[in-house]
Design an enzyme around this catalytic site. Structure first.
Site, PDB file in Angstrom:
ATOM      1  N   VAL A  32      11.883  -2.791  26.316  1.00 54.09           N
ATOM      2  CA  VAL A  32      13.320  -2.759  26.571  1.00 54.09           C
ATOM      3  C   VAL A  32      13.895  -1.462  25.994  1.00 54.09           C
ATOM      4  O   VAL A  32      13.816  -1.208  24.794  1.00 54.09           O
ATOM      5  CB  VAL A  32      14.016  -3.976  25.942  1.00 54.09           C
ATOM      6  CG1 VAL A  32      15.515  -3.932  26.245  1.00 54.09           C
ATOM      7  CG2 VAL A  32      13.402  -5.267  26.476  1.00 54.09           C
ATOM      8  N   LYS A  33      14.465  -0.664  26.873  1.00 52.91           N
ATOM      9  CA  LYS A  33      14.994   0.643  26.475  1.00 52.91           C
ATOM     10  C   LYS A  33      16.472   0.498  26.133  1.00 52.91           C
ATOM     11  O   LYS A  33      17.265   0.019  26.954  1.00 52.91           O
ATOM     12  CB  LYS A  33      14.791   1.637  27.620  1.00 52.91           C
ATOM     13  CG  LYS A  33      14.915   3.094  27.236  1.00 52.91           C
ATOM     14  CD  LYS A  33      14.509   3.966  28.424  1.00 52.91           C
ATOM     15  CE  LYS A  33      14.493   5.438  28.081  1.00 52.91           C
ATOM     16  NZ  LYS A  33      14.148   6.262  29.272  1.00 52.91           N
ATOM     17  N   ILE A  34      16.814   0.918  24.922  1.00 52.92           N
ATOM     18  CA  ILE A  34      18.166   0.700  24.416  1.00 52.92           C
ATOM     19  C   ILE A  34      18.742   2.011  23.881  1.00 52.92           C
ATOM     20  O   ILE A  34      18.116   2.668  23.035  1.00 52.92           O
ATOM     21  CB  ILE A  34      18.156  -0.361  23.295  1.00 52.92           C
ATOM     22  CG1 ILE A  34      17.682  -1.700  23.874  1.00 52.92           C
ATOM     23  CG2 ILE A  34      19.527  -0.496  22.651  1.00 52.92           C
ATOM     24  CD1 ILE A  34      17.613  -2.819  22.877  1.00 52.92           C
TER      25      ILE A  34
END
Length: 219
Positions: free
Chosen positions: A84-86
């Site tokens: 998950v890219k945040i």
């Protein structure tokens, strides 16, 4: 240093997989929009099938931690190898901490300074994406900042890997490796440039010419 391909174009991703040197994929909303494919879930799932045992980063679009966490948990139902890219920020680090506690892998993006990297590592980020080219674009030395991040995190027992992003040309890749980055994520255009050297090309042409002349003689 591991090499990732930075694209959401399925043709490029298939080509990258065929090279045998690429270990993962990063995407972002801009790259996904460029594909013209409105079915983001299907696109990401196909990428995960092309690289079934490699990290594939998918970015959240929420502004608040609660929304980011909700999106991140949903992404992990799409495929088992999604990270998950945040985006970095107060809300983002809250989300990274919560997702890490759930055992979900994360990629903190838009990191530009050692201070930001320290906070991302403290939140439990799996990958910390430092942007090289964008710093260069505004007159700063992106590789110096990246090297400082590698050195800083290396002083401690963090589990985060430093990922050099916003790569503009082959020299960025070499410098990222020299700085000690764990990963560089690279556009397909630059990956192809890494293969090219005029002396290699002229050497191959010379060997081929000499062999053809020799083979004509012995026949």
């Amino acid at each position: 240093m591991k090499l990732f391909v930075d694209t959401a174009d399925l043709n490029e991703i298939r080509e990258a997989a065929s090279l045998g040197v690429i270990s993962g994929v990063t995407t972002n909303p801009t790259l996904l929009a460029k594909t013209g494919n409105g079915n983001v879930k299907a696109t990401i799932q196909e990428i995960c099938q092309i690289f079934p045992n490699a990290p594939v980063s998918m970015e959240v679009i929420s502004d608040d931690a609660e929304g980011m966490i909700r999106e991140g948990v949903d992404f992990t139902t799409w495929a088992s190898n999604i990270y998950v890219k945040i985006p970095f920020g107060v809300e983002g680090m809250k989300a990274v901490s919560a997702l890490t506690a759930k055992g979900i892998k994360t990629n903190v993006t838009l990191v530009f300074s050692p201070a930001q990297a320290l906070l991302a590592a403290s939140a439990g980020a799996s990958f910390i994406s430092t942007f090289v080219g964008r710093l260069d674009d505004i007159g700063h030395d992106g590789l110096t900042a990246t090297a400082e991040i590698v050195e800083l995190l290396g002083n401690y027992d963090f589990n985060s890997e430093v990922l050099a992003a916003s790569i503009r040309h082959p020299l960025h890749v070499v410098q990222a490796a020299q700085a000690g980055c764990d990963i560089a994520t690279i556009p397909m255009k630059v990956i192809k440039q890494l293969y090219k050297h005029p002396l290699t090309e002229s050497g191959i042409a010379s060997f081929k010419k000499d062999w053809e002349a020799f083979n004509t003689v012995i026949v």
